[in-house]
Design an enzyme around this catalytic site. Structure first.
Site, PDB file in Angstrom:
ATOM      1  N   HIS A  16      -4.247 -16.899  -5.293  1.00 24.09           N
ATOM      2  CA  HIS A  16      -5.090 -16.107  -4.386  1.00 24.09           C
ATOM      3  C   HIS A  16      -6.347 -16.844  -3.927  1.00 24.09           C
ATOM      4  CE1 HIS A  16      -6.774 -15.829  -8.318  1.00 24.09           C
ATOM      5  NE2 HIS A  16      -7.892 -15.335  -7.828  1.00 24.09           N
ATOM      6  N   ASP A  17      -6.600 -18.025  -4.488  1.00 21.30           N
ATOM      7  CA  ASP A  17      -7.780 -18.807  -4.092  1.00 21.30           C
ATOM      8  C   ASP A  17      -7.414 -20.013  -3.240  1.00 21.30           C
ATOM      9  OD1 ASP A  17      -9.495 -17.227  -5.658  1.00 21.30           O
ATOM     10  OD2 ASP A  17      -9.177 -18.482  -7.426  1.00 21.30           O
ATOM     11  N   GLU A  65      -7.767 -20.503 -16.732  1.00 21.83           N
ATOM     12  CA  GLU A  65      -8.137 -21.194 -15.490  1.00 21.83           C
ATOM     13  C   GLU A  65      -9.265 -22.172 -15.827  1.00 21.83           C
ATOM     14  OE1 GLU A  65      -9.612 -20.192 -10.943  1.00 21.83           O
ATOM     15  OE2 GLU A  65     -10.564 -19.237 -12.656  1.00 21.83           O
ATOM     16  N   ASP A 109      -4.081   3.945   2.739  1.00 25.14           N
ATOM     17  CA  ASP A 109      -5.521   3.692   2.923  1.00 25.14           C
ATOM     18  C   ASP A 109      -5.789   2.240   3.335  1.00 25.14           C
ATOM     19  OD1 ASP A 109      -5.100   2.313   0.586  1.00 25.14           O
ATOM     20  OD2 ASP A 109      -6.633   3.357  -0.579  1.00 25.14           O
ATOM     21  N   ASP A 156      -9.866 -16.030 -16.445  1.00 22.03           N
ATOM     22  CA  ASP A 156     -10.654 -16.512 -15.318  1.00 22.03           C
ATOM     23  C   ASP A 156     -11.709 -17.526 -15.772  1.00 22.03           C
ATOM     24  OD1 ASP A 156     -11.224 -15.960 -12.432  1.00 22.03           O
ATOM     25  OD2 ASP A 156     -13.196 -15.434 -13.208  1.00 22.03           O
ATOM     26  N   ASP A 160      -5.406 -10.088 -15.913  1.00 19.04           N
ATOM     27  CA  ASP A 160      -6.471 -11.049 -15.660  1.00 19.04           C
ATOM     28  C   ASP A 160      -7.643 -10.707 -16.564  1.00 19.04           C
ATOM     29  OD1 ASP A 160      -7.998 -13.009 -14.142  1.00 19.04           O
ATOM     30  OD2 ASP A 160      -6.584 -12.608 -12.518  1.00 19.04           O
ATOM     31  N   ASP A 164       0.842  -1.195   0.000  1.00 16.50           N
ATOM     32  CA  ASP A 164       0.000   0.000   0.000  1.00 16.50           C
ATOM     33  C   ASP A 164       0.880   1.249   0.000  1.00 16.50           C
ATOM     34  OD1 ASP A 164      -1.871   1.967   0.421  1.00 16.50           O
ATOM     35  OD2 ASP A 164      -2.140   1.510   2.556  1.00 16.50           O
TER      36      ASP A 164
HETATM   37  C1  NOJ Z   1     -11.649 -17.611 -10.150  1.00 18.01           C
HETATM   38  C2  NOJ Z   1     -10.870 -16.555  -9.456  1.00 18.01           C
HETATM   39  O1  NOJ Z   1      -9.546 -16.968  -9.318  1.00 18.01           O
HETATM   40  C3  NOJ Z   1     -11.556 -16.304  -8.139  1.00 18.01           C
HETATM   41  O2  NOJ Z   1     -10.806 -15.506  -7.281  1.00 18.01           O
HETATM   42  C4  NOJ Z   1     -12.896 -15.693  -8.440  1.00 18.01           C
HETATM   43  O3  NOJ Z   1     -13.631 -15.571  -7.248  1.00 18.01           O
HETATM   44  C5  NOJ Z   1     -13.700 -16.547  -9.414  1.00 18.01           C
HETATM   45  N1  NOJ Z   1     -12.920 -17.076 -10.491  1.00 18.01           N
HETATM   46  C6  NOJ Z   1     -14.818 -15.749 -10.006  1.00 18.01           C
HETATM   47  O4  NOJ Z   1     -14.310 -14.773 -10.865  1.00 18.01           O
END
Ligand code: NOJ
Length: 559
Positions: A329-330, A256, A25, A199, A98, A21
């Site tokens: 990130h997931d 993905e 913020d 995505d 992305d 950051d």
């Molecule tokens: C996959 C993404 O990596 C994830 O973070 C997102 O919530 C879903 N697709 C929906 O876009």
């Protein structure tokens, strides 16, 4: 072997909200990334994949896009973005963006129009259906809990959203919509980007009639995946996209694709099919899920892991190209998931890195992985921010009768916020991530695990990654070598050979804290050997029998 720059590259993924950051913020931003480009350069990566930075109401942290061609205020301005691109390119680092085109935000102008009336010009940009006796058009479950359909009073119809209610699915059957997307992609490519991560790209084509999903769960919904994963037209759409956009640029693409097998994967990435360069497969990420899906925690065995990886290594050989990732990130942090985030954190993080950088494919590093960041356990659900986690908790604990402790355990193991706590830069307050109040709590272990400490210690995980990346650049066998599994049935050791133009690598990984003996099979002949990298000090000369220490990893070059 067909050589390509993106096969030789190492990608670093940045989740900007949690990276750095610059303006206090509490939210990471583009100028924050610019401040760290020298850090990325030092690590030696070739490509940055930036998670969505577009205008978004942030229902799903930027995966709900309201304007594809504008930057989210919290992240900065288009000028900041341009400066970032330049700063990366100046250092020879490429940038991929992305591309989220299975859905938009419900605040995107197309959807705002679409929901106004049944004869609106944009109506058909989304998937609208009448209900059935007051119930949604089918039984599909949203990935973020509940029905995948939302009722909209204005026109007395339902719209489909495979993710949150604020992420309506686009209707790819509509050629005008497709053209708008291609135009938008071209606009970004003309700005000089080097590719896209796409995505959930294998969800864009749904089976005609949108039939009910077969396997109905306790909640009364079915995944419906059989009707929208790798749907009937997905390859036509991607070939069209390739022809109209992608083929015109020297870029890389990675799709993905949850639920894809190597056989299906080839359909996306085989060169002659002219679709994508790589896919992210999920088989490895599903290894610790039971029948009930992601939150149903299951044990995994090393032979299963080897089996999945080998299947992809061999399955794509000479036909396609693998992406290699252990987290994003997931997903939870790999050292917590597949290693030991306590006593052997450093050793096991290095061992896992050794694997990810010595298989055939393009390695992806997720921010913080290179310093061995770990999963987090917040006491209260109110400390979590992720919509998937919060909706699941609401459905199971607040509205349902699931045991709170059990659900929290699942969140600790699998929740997406494990990966989204802010990056640890140093041991000052908030780990140097922000001078303000961070948008999400930090992992309290930042005083020990942080970039500053890593850079001060020549034995750190960071420098191990740096070395792996360098080795890969210096030895084409890391990139192009074929893959040959050794010790297939061994439940402790993962070992394999890579072969390329007379160069050979032997990779030996002890996957657990137990000490085990590695025995090299007699039929592997070599005149000399060189230890390229290891996560321990190695003194012995021979490799026919090695007493491997906890999580020990070694890579030898044989000739
Ligand atoms: C996959 C993404 O990596 C994830 O973070 C997102 O919530 C879903 N697709 C929906 O876009």
């Amino acid at each position: 072997m067909n050589k390509k720059w993106w096969k030789e590259a190492v990608v670093y993924q940045i989740y900007p909200r949690s990276f750095n950051d610059s303006n206090g913020d509490g939210i990471g931003d583009l100028r924050g990334v610019i401040e760290k480009v020298d850090y990325l350069d030092k690590l030696g990566i070739d490509v940055v994949w930036l998670n969505p930075v577009y205008e978004s109401p942030n229902d799903d942290n930027g995966y709900d896009i309201s304007d594809y061609q504008a930057i989210m205020d919290e992240f900065g301005t288009m000028m900041d973005w341009e400066e970032l691109l330049e700063a990366l390119h100046d250092r020879g680092i490429k940038l991929i963006m992305d591309l989220v085109v299975n859905h938009t935000s419900d605040e995107h102008k197309w959807f705002v129009e679409s929901r106004k009336s049944k004869d609106n010009l944009y109506r058909d940009y989304y998937i609208w259906r009448p209900g059935e006796d007051g119930a949604p058009p089918n039984n599909w479950r949203s990935h973020f809990s509940g029905s995948a359909w939302d009722y909209d009073e204005q026109t007395d119809e339902y719209y489909l959203h495979l993710f949150s209610s604020k992420q309506p699915d686009l209707n790819w059957k509509n050629p005008n919509l497709r053209q708008e997307i291609y135009k938008m992609m071209t606009w970004w490519l003309e700005k000089g980007i080097d590719g896209f991560r796409m995505d959930v790209i294998n969800m864009i084509s749904k089976v005609e009639g949108l039939p009910d999903g077969e396997e109905v769960g306790e909640d009364g919904y079915a995944s419906g995946g059989e009707y929208f994963l790798n749907g009937p037209k997905v390859h036509d759409y991607l070939q069209e996209m390739n022809q109209e956009v992608l083929s015109k640029y020297d870029i890389m693409t990675v799709g993905e694709t949850p639920g894809v097998t190597p056989k299906q994967g080839i359909k996306y990435v085989a060169k002659e099919r002219k679709e994508l360069d790589m896919v992210f497969q999920f088989e490895l990420m599903d290894i610790d899920s039971g029948e009930g899906g992601k939150w149903d925690l299951a044990d995994w065995k090393l032979t299963e892991l080897k089996n999945i990886i080998s299947k992809w290594q061999i399955g794509l050989e000479n036909q396609g190209w693998n992406s290699l990732y252990l987290n994003n990130h997931d997903q939870p942090r790999p050292v917590s998931r597949f290693g030991d985030d306590d006593k052997y954190r450093v050793e096991s993080a290095k061992m896992l890195a050794t694997m990810n950088h010595t298989l055939q494919g393009t390695p992806y590093i997720y921010q913080g992985e290179e310093i061995g960041m770990t999963n987090v356990e917040f006491d209260s659900i109110t400390d979590y921010e992720d919509i998937e986690t919060l909706n699941m908790y609401q459905e199971r604990v607040v509205e349902g009768n699931k045991d709170r402790e059990e659900v929290m355990e699942a969140i600790y193991a699998k929740g997406r916020d494990n990966a989204r706590t802010p990056m640890h830069w140093d041991n000052s307050e908030n780990a140097g991530f922000t001078d303000g109040k961070p948008w999400i709590k930090l992992n309290p272990n930042y005083k020990e695990i942080n970039v500053e400490n890593a850079l001060d210690n020549p034995d750190s995980i960071f420098y191990y990654y740096q070395k792996l990346i360098k080795l890969r650049k210096e030895n084409p066998v890391f990139v192009y070598g074929n893959y040959q599994l050794l010790l297939e049935d061994d439940e402790n050791i993962y070992a394999y050979l890579r072969n390329y133009n007379g160069q050979r690598l032997l990779v030996i990984l002890n996957f657990f804290a137990k000490e085990v003996k590695f025995e090299l099979s007699d039929n592997i002949n070599f005149a000399s050997k060189e230890l390229l990298i290891s996560n321990y000090e190695v003194n012995e000369e021979q490799i026919s029998e090695i007493d491997l220490r906890p999580y020990e990893a070694r890579v030898y070059k044989l000739s």
